[in-house]
Design a protein around this motif. Structure first.
Motif, PDB file in Angstrom:
ATOM      1  N   VAL A   1       1.049  -1.306  -0.035  1.00  0.00           N
ATOM      2  CA  VAL A   1       0.006  -0.038   0.141  1.00  0.00           C
ATOM      3  C   VAL A   1       1.039   1.281   0.087  1.00  0.00           C
ATOM      4  CG1 VAL A   1      -1.344   1.381   1.395  1.00  0.00           C
ATOM      5  CG2 VAL A   1      -1.843  -1.330   0.972  1.00  0.00           C
ATOM      6  N   LYS A   2       1.974   1.155   0.923  1.00  0.00           N
ATOM      7  CA  LYS A   2       2.749   2.552   0.977  1.00  0.00           C
ATOM      8  C   LYS A   2       3.476   2.538  -0.395  1.00  0.00           C
ATOM      9  CE  LYS A   2       5.527   3.241   4.680  1.00  0.00           C
ATOM     10  NZ  LYS A   2       6.416   2.797   5.644  1.00  0.00           N
ATOM     11  N   ALA A   3       3.804   1.864  -1.143  1.00  0.00           N
ATOM     12  CA  ALA A   3       4.588   1.825  -2.516  1.00  0.00           C
ATOM     13  C   ALA A   3       3.779   2.513  -3.471  1.00  0.00           C
ATOM     14  CB  ALA A   3       5.261   0.508  -2.971  1.00  0.00           C
ATOM     15  N   SER A   4       2.353   2.192  -3.333  1.00  0.00           N
ATOM     16  CA  SER A   4       1.250   2.929  -4.153  1.00  0.00           C
ATOM     17  C   SER A   4       1.057   4.399  -3.925  1.00  0.00           C
ATOM     18  CB  SER A   4       0.020   2.063  -4.239  1.00  0.00           C
ATOM     19  OG  SER A   4      -0.528   2.483  -3.149  1.00  0.00           O
ATOM     20  N   TYR A   5       1.517   4.908  -2.796  1.00  0.00           N
ATOM     21  CA  TYR A   5       1.504   6.409  -2.562  1.00  0.00           C
ATOM     22  C   TYR A   5       2.443   7.128  -3.291  1.00  0.00           C
ATOM     23  CZ  TYR A   5      -1.938   5.253   1.171  1.00  0.00           C
ATOM     24  OH  TYR A   5      -2.881   4.510   1.872  1.00  0.00           O
ATOM     25  N   CYS A   6       3.585   6.486  -3.791  1.00  0.00           N
ATOM     26  CA  CYS A   6       4.795   7.233  -4.097  1.00  0.00           C
ATOM     27  C   CYS A   6       4.309   8.245  -5.525  1.00  0.00           C
ATOM     28  CB  CYS A   6       5.920   6.101  -4.799  1.00  0.00           C
ATOM     29  SG  CYS A   6       7.293   7.090  -5.281  1.00  0.00           S
ATOM     30  N   VAL A   7       4.819   9.058  -5.521  1.00  0.00           N
ATOM     31  CA  VAL A   7       4.664  10.058  -6.776  1.00  0.00           C
ATOM     32  C   VAL A   7       6.005  10.138  -7.516  1.00  0.00           C
ATOM     33  CG1 VAL A   7       2.801  11.391  -5.633  1.00  0.00           C
ATOM     34  CG2 VAL A   7       4.918  12.234  -5.351  1.00  0.00           C
ATOM     35  N   GLN A   8       6.909   9.347  -7.092  1.00  0.00           N
ATOM     36  CA  GLN A   8       8.381   9.488  -7.903  1.00  0.00           C
ATOM     37  C   GLN A   8       9.043  10.923  -8.036  1.00  0.00           C
ATOM     38  OE1 GLN A   8       9.714   6.832  -9.505  1.00  0.00           O
ATOM     39  NE2 GLN A   8       8.803   5.755  -8.056  1.00  0.00           N
ATOM     40  N   CYS A   9       8.555  11.684  -6.803  1.00  0.00           N
ATOM     41  CA  CYS A   9       9.268  13.062  -6.941  1.00  0.00           C
ATOM     42  C   CYS A   9      10.841  12.861  -6.813  1.00  0.00           C
ATOM     43  CB  CYS A   9       8.738  13.749  -5.577  1.00  0.00           C
ATOM     44  SG  CYS A   9       9.197  13.086  -3.752  1.00  0.00           S
ATOM     45  N   GLY A  10      11.430  11.739  -6.294  1.00  0.00           N
ATOM     46  CA  GLY A  10      12.715  11.739  -6.250  1.00  0.00           C
ATOM     47  C   GLY A  10      13.514  12.236  -4.721  1.00  0.00           C
ATOM     48  N   LYS A  11      12.805  12.801  -4.076  1.00  0.00           N
ATOM     49  CA  LYS A  11      13.355  13.290  -2.816  1.00  0.00           C
ATOM     50  C   LYS A  11      14.193  12.146  -2.004  1.00  0.00           C
ATOM     51  CE  LYS A  11      10.798  17.185  -1.912  1.00  0.00           C
ATOM     52  NZ  LYS A  11      10.082  18.070  -0.945  1.00  0.00           N
ATOM     53  N   CYS A  12      13.726  11.046  -2.146  1.00  0.00           N
ATOM     54  CA  CYS A  12      14.376  10.155  -1.336  1.00  0.00           C
ATOM     55  C   CYS A  12      16.090   9.757  -2.016  1.00  0.00           C
ATOM     56  CB  CYS A  12      13.591   8.692  -1.269  1.00  0.00           C
ATOM     57  SG  CYS A  12      13.204   8.155  -2.872  1.00  0.00           S
ATOM     58  N   SER A  13      15.878   9.714  -3.362  1.00  0.00           N
ATOM     59  CA  SER A  13      17.104   9.471  -4.129  1.00  0.00           C
ATOM     60  C   SER A  13      18.193  10.471  -3.773  1.00  0.00           C
ATOM     61  CB  SER A  13      16.854   9.038  -5.442  1.00  0.00           C
ATOM     62  OG  SER A  13      16.344   7.798  -5.522  1.00  0.00           O
TER      63      SER A  13
END
Ligand code: SF4
Ligand code: SF4
Length: 157
Positions: A11-23
């Motif tokens: 479920v958590k992975a489905s919330y990702c918007v691929q903003c890239g802040k983590c990387s």
């Protein structure tokens, strides 16, 4: 990735918007090939085999910067932990470091026994020279080791 048995992670992975802040905040991405944003995307797409093949989950330094910076509380690190646990449950060969840590804990009670280090001024220091007390290990090492072994068995079953 239903195989991991961890619905919350999916479920958590489905919330990702691929903003890239983590990387952008990941030290392992800076110095290694680790890509937390891609981990989340591939996890979401069910690309388990490809993720395991990438070995990215073993490059993570567990600093939790990605968890802190993610605006949607996806937390790539928690997914990485799921991947590691999945590999262990599947009986896949873990990197030598993790096997060494498990062995150290059951043999000594410590992840790693205290060591001396060299400072930038090239002075060698240890706990004693820094005035720190010696850390206390488990009082009954055999009992402790047995409990750790049982925990490992349960977590991998
Ligand atoms: S910071 Fe969060 S939302 Fe952004 S790419 Fe990483 S996991 Fe996805
Ligand atoms: S916890 Fe791992 S993936 Fe997340 S920022 Fe730190 S090293 Fe990168």
């Amino acid at each position: 990735m239903g195989e991991t048995g961890v619905k919350m992670a999916e479920v958590k992975a489905s919330y990702c918007v691929q903003c890239g802040k983590c990387s952008g905040s990941c030290p392992a991405a800076k110095f290694l090939e680790m890509r937390p944003r891609k981990v989340v995307l591939m996890y979401h797409l069910g690309m388990v085999d490809e993720l395991i093949k990438s070995g990215w989950m073993w490059m993570c330094a567990d600093c939790l910067a990605c968890e802190e910076r993610c605006p949607y509380e996806v937390g790539p690190h928690s997914l990485i932990m799921e991947l590691r646990a999945y590999c262990a449950r599947k009986g896949l060969k873990l990197p030598a470091y993790y096997r060494q840590v498990a062995s150290n804990i059951t043999k000594t009670g410590f992840v790693q026994e205290p060591v001396s280090i060299r400072t930038r001024a090239r002075r060698r220091v240890d706990r004693s020279s820094l005035g720190l007390p010696e850390p206390k290990g488990p009082s009954r090492l055999e009992d402790f080791a047995e409990k750790v072994r049982k925990l490992l068995e349960v977590s991998m079953s």
